[in-house]
Design a protein around this motif. Structure first.
Motif, short mmCIF file in Angstrom:
data_model
loop_
_atom_site.label_atom_id
_atom_site.label_comp_id
_atom_site.label_asym_id
_atom_site.label_seq_id
_atom_site.Cartn_x
_atom_site.Cartn_y
_atom_site.Cartn_z
N ARG A 133 1.00 -1.20 -0.03
CA ARG A 133 0.11 0.29 -0.03
C ARG A 133 1.01 1.23 -0.02
O ARG A 133 1.75 1.59 0.96
N ILE A 134 0.77 2.35 -1.06
CA ILE A 134 1.32 3.33 -1.04
C ILE A 134 0.94 4.60 -0.34
O ILE A 134 -0.48 4.43 -0.57
N SER A 135 1.40 5.17 0.49
CA SER A 135 0.94 6.30 1.40
C SER A 135 1.14 7.54 0.88
O SER A 135 2.21 7.66 0.12
N PHE A 136 0.57 8.68 1.34
CA PHE A 136 0.81 9.97 0.90
C PHE A 136 2.25 10.28 1.41
O PHE A 136 2.79 11.36 0.80
N ARG A 137 2.52 9.65 2.39
CA ARG A 137 3.96 9.92 3.13
C ARG A 137 5.10 9.57 2.07
O ARG A 137 6.08 10.44 1.80
N HIS A 138 4.93 8.88 1.18
CA HIS A 138 5.84 8.34 0.03
C HIS A 138 6.04 9.48 -0.86
O HIS A 138 7.20 9.68 -1.27
N PHE A 139 4.89 9.98 -1.42
CA PHE A 139 4.92 11.32 -1.94
C PHE A 139 5.61 12.38 -1.41
O PHE A 139 6.41 13.18 -2.04
N ILE A 140 5.46 12.55 -0.15
CA ILE A 140 6.20 13.93 0.58
C ILE A 140 7.57 13.45 0.50
O ILE A 140 8.50 14.53 0.33
N ILE A 141 8.04 12.31 0.67
CA ILE A 141 9.55 11.81 0.78
C ILE A 141 10.09 12.31 -0.61
O ILE A 141 11.06 12.81 -0.47
N ILE A 142 9.32 11.78 -1.60
CA ILE A 142 10.01 12.01 -3.17
C ILE A 142 10.06 13.60 -3.08
O ILE A 142 11.03 14.18 -3.93
N LEU A 201 22.85 0.33 9.23
CA LEU A 201 23.46 1.66 9.23
C LEU A 201 22.47 2.53 8.76
O LEU A 201 21.99 3.74 9.20
N PHE A 202 21.81 2.12 7.50
CA PHE A 202 21.08 3.05 6.64
C PHE A 202 19.71 2.96 7.49
O PHE A 202 18.99 3.95 7.36
N GLY A 203 19.20 1.80 8.20
CA GLY A 203 17.94 1.72 8.82
C GLY A 203 18.33 2.64 10.07
O GLY A 203 17.17 3.41 10.70
N TYR A 204 19.37 2.85 10.85
CA TYR A 204 19.53 3.70 11.64
C TYR A 204 19.48 5.08 11.46
O TYR A 204 18.86 6.10 12.06
N ILE A 205 20.18 5.38 10.23
CA ILE A 205 20.13 6.73 9.65
C ILE A 205 18.60 7.19 9.38
O ILE A 205 18.09 8.16 9.67
N LEU A 206 17.95 6.09 9.03
CA LEU A 206 16.41 6.40 8.64
C LEU A 206 15.82 6.80 9.91
O LEU A 206 14.87 7.81 10.22
N GLN A 207 16.04 5.97 10.97
CA GLN A 207 15.28 6.30 12.45
C GLN A 207 15.67 7.75 12.75
O GLN A 207 14.90 8.38 13.27
N GLN A 208 16.86 8.19 12.54
CA GLN A 208 17.48 9.52 13.04
C GLN A 208 16.50 10.64 12.02
O GLN A 208 16.21 11.71 12.59
N ILE A 209 16.31 10.39 10.83
CA ILE A 209 15.62 11.32 10.25
C ILE A 209 14.26 11.39 10.38
O ILE A 209 13.78 12.36 10.30
N GLU A 210 13.68 10.10 10.87
CA GLU A 210 12.29 9.99 11.15
C GLU A 210 11.91 11.19 12.45
O GLU A 210 11.01 11.44 12.58
N SER A 211 13.10 11.19 13.44
CA SER A 211 13.01 11.82 14.73
C SER A 211 13.05 13.31 14.18
O SER A 211 12.57 14.10 15.11
N TRP A 213 11.89 14.86 11.29
CA TRP A 213 11.02 14.98 9.89
C TRP A 213 10.68 16.06 9.58
O TRP A 213 10.74 16.52 8.59
N ASP A 214 9.84 16.73 10.66
CA ASP A 214 9.55 18.05 10.37
C ASP A 214 10.41 19.11 9.97
O ASP A 214 10.14 19.85 9.21
N PHE A 215 11.45 18.95 10.81
CA PHE A 215 12.80 19.78 10.42
C PHE A 215 13.13 19.54 9.08
O PHE A 215 13.72 20.81 8.42
N ILE A 218 10.61 21.39 6.45
CA ILE A 218 10.70 22.81 6.50
C ILE A 218 12.01 22.94 5.75
O ILE A 218 12.08 23.90 4.80
N GLY A 219 13.19 22.35 6.20
CA GLY A 219 14.47 22.73 5.53
C GLY A 219 14.41 22.49 4.19
O GLY A 219 15.26 23.41 3.46
N SER A 220 13.79 21.43 3.63
CA SER A 220 13.87 21.32 2.05
C SER A 220 13.17 22.65 1.22
O SER A 220 13.76 23.22 0.21
N PHE A 221 12.08 22.92 1.81
CA PHE A 221 11.67 24.34 1.35
C PHE A 221 12.31 25.51 1.43
O PHE A 221 12.46 26.17 0.57
N ILE A 222 12.92 25.62 2.42
CA ILE A 222 13.83 26.74 2.87
C ILE A 222 15.22 26.81 1.74
O ILE A 222 15.29 27.68 1.12
N LEU A 223 15.65 25.50 1.69
CA LEU A 223 16.78 25.31 0.81
C LEU A 223 16.28 25.69 -0.84
O LEU A 223 17.22 26.43 -1.56
#
Length: 244
Positions: A133-142, A201-211, A213-215, A218-223
Motif C-alpha cells: 500500500r502506497i501512502s501519501f508519505r511516500h509522495f512527501i519523501i519524493i 546503518l541505513f536503517g539507523y540513519i532512517l530512524q534519525q531522519i524520522e525523529s 522529519w518536520d525539520f 521545512i528545511g527542504s523548502f527553505i533550501l
C-alpha cells in the motif's frame, strides 16, 4: 524565453536520453528483484527475503535519487554556455542577463520535475508489483528529495559561474558532503549498537531522519527558496561583471 528553454532542451537531449536509459535500467533492476522476492528464486530464501524487506526503503527511494541526479546534471549550466562562446554571442543581442539565468533555472526545474514524475511512477510500479500500500508519505519523501537535489544544483550552477571552474567546484562540493557524512557516521559506527550483527546503518540513519522529519521537510523548502533567490541574484550579477 521559450526559445532559450527550447535551446537548453535541444542541446541537452543526448545527456537527457542517456540519463533516462541508465535510470530506467537502474529502476528495472530493483523492480525485478522485488518481483523475484515474490515469485522468483529469492522467494525460496526466507533469510534473503527478510533482509531485503527490511531495506525496502532503498528499493523505493534510491532509484528516485538516481533519476533526479541524472536529469538535473544533464545540462542547463551557465558555465557550458561560457565555454562554447554562446554568452559572448548573446552580448551582441538584446537578450538580458536575467533572462538567460531565468531560462536556465526554469530548464533545470522542468528536467527535475520530469525526474520526480518518473520517480513517482517507479514507486507506484514497485508498490503494484509487491502488493504494498502506497501512502501519501511516500509522495512527501519524493518531494523532499526533489527539493534538496534541485536546491543543490541551483547553488552548484551558481558556484560554477562565480568560481569559473565547474569540475573543481563539483569535486569540492562532493568532498564537503562526503566529509560531513563521514564525520556524522563515525560516532554511529563506534557506538554499542553498531557491534551487534544485525545492525543496519541505513536503517539507523532512517530512524534519525524520522525523529527530525518536520525539520527536514521545512528545511527542504527553505533550501529551494533560498537556492533560487541566491542563484538568480548572484548569477545575474556575476554574468554582468564577467569579461569575455
Amino acid at each position: 524565453m521559450k526559445g532559450l528553454i527550447y535551446k537548453e532542451m535541444l542541446l541537452s537531449r543526448r545527456n537527457i536520453g542517456l540519463s533516462l536509459i541508465y535510470s530506467l535500467l537502474f529502476s528495472s533492476v530493483f523492480i525485478l528483484v522485488r518481483l523475484s522476492m515474490i515469485c522468483g528464486n529469492l522467494a525460496y530464501d526466507e533469510e534473503a527475503v527478510l533482509s531485503l524487506t527490511k531495506n525496502m526503503y532503498l528499493f523505493r527511494y534510491f532509484p528516485c535519487i538516481v533519476f533526479m541526479l541524472g536529469f538535473a546534471n544533464s545540462g542547463c549550466n551557465v558555465y557550458a554556455d561560457i565555454s562554447s562562446g554562446w554568452l559572448r554571442f548573446c552580448k551582441t543581442t538584446a537578450i538580458k542577463e536575467n533572462t538567460i539565468i531565468i531560462s536556465k533555472m526554469l530548464s533545470l526545474f522542468i528536467l527535475s520535475f520530469c525526474a520526480m514524475l518518473l520517480s513517482l511512477l517507479h514507486s507506484l510500479i514497485l508498490s503494484a508489483v509487491g502488493g504494498d500500500r502506497i501512502s501519501f508519505r511516500h509522495f512527501i519523501i519524493i518531494l523532499v528529495l526533489f527539493n534538496y537535489i534541485l536546491g543543490f544544483f541551483l547553488l552548484s550552477n551558481t558556484s560554477d559561474l562565480v568560481f569559473k571552474k565547474k569540475g573543481i567546484v563539483q569535486l569540492v562540493l562532493m568532498a564537503v558532503a562526503g566529509a560531513a557524512g563521514a564525520v556524522r557516521a563515525m560516532p554511529i559506527l563506534e557506538s554499542e549498537e553498531a557491534v551487534s550483527e544485525d545492525f543496519d546503518l541505513f536503517g539507523y540513519i532512517l530512524q534519525q531522519i524520522e525523529s527530525k522529519w518536520d525539520f527536514i521537510i521545512i528545511g527542504s523548502f527553505i533550501l529551494i527558496i533560498m537556492g533560487a533567490l541566491v542563484s538568480y541574484f548572484v548569477s545575474v550579477e556575476a554574468l554582468k561583471r564577467r569579461e569575455y
